[in-house]
Design a protein around this motif. Structure first.
Motif, short mmCIF file in Angstrom:
data_model
loop_
_atom_site.label_atom_id
_atom_site.label_comp_id
_atom_site.label_asym_id
_atom_site.label_seq_id
_atom_site.Cartn_x
_atom_site.Cartn_y
_atom_site.Cartn_z
N PHE A 1 21.58 -34.60 -16.33
CA PHE A 1 20.31 -35.18 -15.87
C PHE A 1 20.17 -35.00 -14.36
CE2 PHE A 1 18.07 -38.85 -14.05
CZ PHE A 1 16.84 -38.71 -14.65
N GLU A 2 21.26 -35.19 -13.63
CA GLU A 2 21.23 -35.07 -12.18
C GLU A 2 20.93 -33.64 -11.73
OE1 GLU A 2 23.60 -38.62 -13.26
OE2 GLU A 2 23.66 -36.52 -13.89
N SER A 3 21.56 -32.66 -12.39
CA SER A 3 21.33 -31.26 -11.99
C SER A 3 19.91 -30.81 -12.32
CB SER A 3 22.35 -30.34 -12.67
OG SER A 3 22.20 -30.35 -14.08
N ILE A 4 19.38 -31.27 -13.47
CA ILE A 4 18.00 -30.92 -13.84
C ILE A 4 17.02 -31.49 -12.81
CG2 ILE A 4 16.17 -31.30 -15.54
CD1 ILE A 4 18.38 -31.24 -17.69
N SER A 5 17.19 -32.77 -12.46
CA SER A 5 16.31 -33.41 -11.47
C SER A 5 16.45 -32.72 -10.12
CB SER A 5 16.66 -34.89 -11.32
OG SER A 5 16.49 -35.59 -12.53
N GLY A 6 17.69 -32.44 -9.72
CA GLY A 6 17.91 -31.84 -8.42
C GLY A 6 17.29 -30.47 -8.29
N TYR A 7 17.51 -29.59 -9.27
CA TYR A 7 17.00 -28.24 -9.18
C TYR A 7 15.48 -28.18 -9.29
CZ TYR A 7 21.44 -25.73 -9.11
OH TYR A 7 22.64 -25.22 -8.72
N PHE A 8 14.91 -28.90 -10.25
CA PHE A 8 13.48 -28.76 -10.50
C PHE A 8 12.61 -29.51 -9.49
CE2 PHE A 8 15.07 -27.29 -14.56
CZ PHE A 8 14.20 -26.24 -14.84
N LEU A 9 13.15 -30.54 -8.84
CA LEU A 9 12.36 -31.28 -7.86
C LEU A 9 12.69 -30.88 -6.42
CD1 LEU A 9 12.37 -34.88 -9.41
CD2 LEU A 9 10.47 -33.26 -9.32
#
Length: 540
Positions: free
Chosen positions: A424-432
């Motif tokens: 969840f953290e990597s998805i949020s970090g990369y896409f935002l």
């Protein structure tokens, strides 16, 4: 279409760390992190006292393919080495990543120093504001009726408040005093916690955790707010702030009072101050009421957040207390601005400015008792939400980790050096992270900022703020300040249900309208918090 999107995402994962790299090689430099140092020189030798980074104290370094290798010969046949991904390198900053953890070093001159007001920060701030206004415009119910004069005046009011509080000595001194008062309140709550959970005059270190050290401040501050409300002090302050917003922005009395009240009390308690007007509120006023609740946090939560980020350090507590107070005050006009873009006012409004004089107890003792009970409910609710949401994130990350294994995404993400795999953290970090840069965040901190923003919006601020506390030493001061502002609000998915249920009890005939405006309120509250972060970023 799906394959194209997946390909673009994969390219972004691989390009992000490369874009953060400077073209300059390592120079003879000593980098600093907390109390640690890492010295690299052009002869290929290094020394370090950072036991968290590596157990190797000195030896040779090599740099190849964005990876820094530190090695030491133990004897002729044995050499030990550790490799780190260099996620950011400039003349004054070095960020190393390994196993999902980042270690950021600064040179002696730039360590913990903000860039300050500059033409670049102003231009990037204006770009961020234009993007936020553009998003609100796209979701507007009636674009032709938007009062752009109100939008401009509301934004100017935010800027004026920020400059007065943070840059003008006389006003800044007043808020320094208020910040110290908040910090002192936290200390008083610690006295109660020590009496109940401690031994003698101290609290065992193992008991200085979130449940027994941070949450008691929520209970105490709630009781204190109740007492201030009983004596009419809170209403007086709220009415004064509401008068300013009504005069400057031309808003109705009820929505001005509610916006000001949300600075001090929760999103379901603030409507009680305008209870007589709720049934007569226009659609635009209802949304303004909801956005105001989303864009701010209650006083009890504010005290808890100061405790989380301050980590028992009085200087840190004062720093965060002042910025959290500033963020809360700036969020009031910001909420009105974005609410009026999303649902412009098209009906007659009541300009009468009155605050409900309804008491919350027959005497001061009952007021304290009621406040304590409400604070206890809030503290238990916060603790329960943390247990559930952190457990859900762990469950989701386990599932995402398995998906990453099956699709080899874990290896791709790990190669970027910032995260160990799909989560969840990597998805949020990369896409935002691209959006974070557009808001004015420094590029090397965009992924962490994006991660915090995703956690706060999808989960809640009590998940995001502790994570900010954990990584604050790895961020620049500007990124820390912007993160503090953008997280300062109840704008998350769960708050939609809280508002529909809580406010719906007061106006059951408008419950369907509350449900209809739930997502708009979330968008408005999120954009309002972002705008305060953008303006803070312009000043630091």
């Amino acid at each position: 279409m799906k394959s194209t999107s997946a390909l673009l995402s994969l390219c972004w994962l691989l390009l992000f760390p490369i874009l953060g790299m400077a073209s300059t090689p390592f120079q003879d430099e000593t980098y600093h992190r907390k109390n640690f140092t890492l010295s690299l020189n052009q002869s290929g030798k290094f020394t370090s006292n950072d036991t968290v980074l590596t157990s190797i104290k000195s030896g040779d370094w090599t740099f190849k393919n964005n990876r820094l290798t530190l090695s030491q010969k133990v004897n002729d046949s044995l050499e030990v080495s550790e490799q780190f991904f260099v996620s950011y390198l400039s003349d004054n900053k070095l960020s190393l990543s390994k196993g999902g953890k980042r270690f950021s070093f600064h040179d002696a001159e730039s360590s913990s120093v903000s860039s300050g007001l500059s033409l670049i920060s102003i231009l990037r701030g204006l770009l961020g504001l234009m993007i936020l206004f553009g998003i609100a415009f796209l979701f507007s119910k009636n674009r032709n009726k938007i009062d752009w004069r109100l939008v401009i005046k509301g934004t100017i009011l935010q800027v004026v408040l920020a400059i007065l509080i943070l840059k003008i000595p006389m006003v800044s001194d007043v808020f320094d005093f208020l910040a110290k008062a908040f910090a002192r309140v936290i200390e008083f709550s610690h006295d109660g916690a020590i009496f109940l959970f401690g031994t003698g005059d101290s609290m065992p270190s193992m008991m200085k955790n979130f449940a027994f050290w941070i949450l008691p401040s929520v209970v105490f501050f709630s009781a204190l707010s109740s007492l201030l409300y009983y004596f009419g002090i809170l209403q007086f302050v709220v009415k004064g702030m509401a008068w300013v917003m009504k005069r400057v922005l031309g808003t109705s009395g009820a929505e001005s009072v509610a916006a000001a009240a949300n600075i001090f009390i929760g999103q379901t308690e603030a409507p009680l101050l305008v209870k007589p007007y709720l049934s007569r509120m226009t659609k635009s006023e209802i949304l303004c009421l909801m956005v105001g609740g989303m864009a701010t946090i209650a006083g009890g939560v504010l005290a808890a957040v100061i405790g989380i980020l301050g980590e028992g350090d009085s200087a840190k507590e004062l720093f965060y207390a002042k910025h959290l107070l500033t963020a809360s005050i700036m969020s009031a006009p910001a909420a009105i601005v974005f609410a009026k873009i999303l649902v412009p006012e098209t009906e007659e409004i009541d300009t009468n400015l009155e605050v409900s004089k309804e008491k919350i107890g027959v005497n001061a003792l009952e007021a304290i008792t009621n406040g304590t009970t409400d604070g206890l409910k809030l503290a238990v609710n916060v603790g329960a939400m943390l247990i559930v949401f952190i457990s859900l994130v762990a469950f989701a990350n386990y599932f995402l980790g398995k998906v990453g294994e099956w699709t080899s995404l874990n290896q791709v993400i790990a190669s970027g050096g910032m995260y160990p795999g799909l989560s969840f953290e990597s998805i949020s970090g990369y896409f935002l992270s691209p959006f974070s840069w557009l808001l004015g965040v420094e590029w090397q901190d965009c992924m962490y900022f994006g991660q915090l923003l995703g956690e706060k919006t999808i989960l809640n601020e009590f998940i995001a703020y502790p994570h900010l506390g954990l990584i604050q030493d790895e961020l620049s001061q500007k990124s820390i300040i912007m993160s503090t502002y953008v997280l300062c609000g109840f704008a998350n998915i769960a708050s939609i249900g809280i508002q529909v249920g809580g406010i719906g009890i007061l106006i059951p005939e408008k419950k369907s309208l509350l449900a209809q405006y739930g997502v708009k309120a979330l968008i408005g509250g999120t954009l309002a918090c972002m705008s305060t972060a953008v303006l803070a970023g312009m000043l630091f």
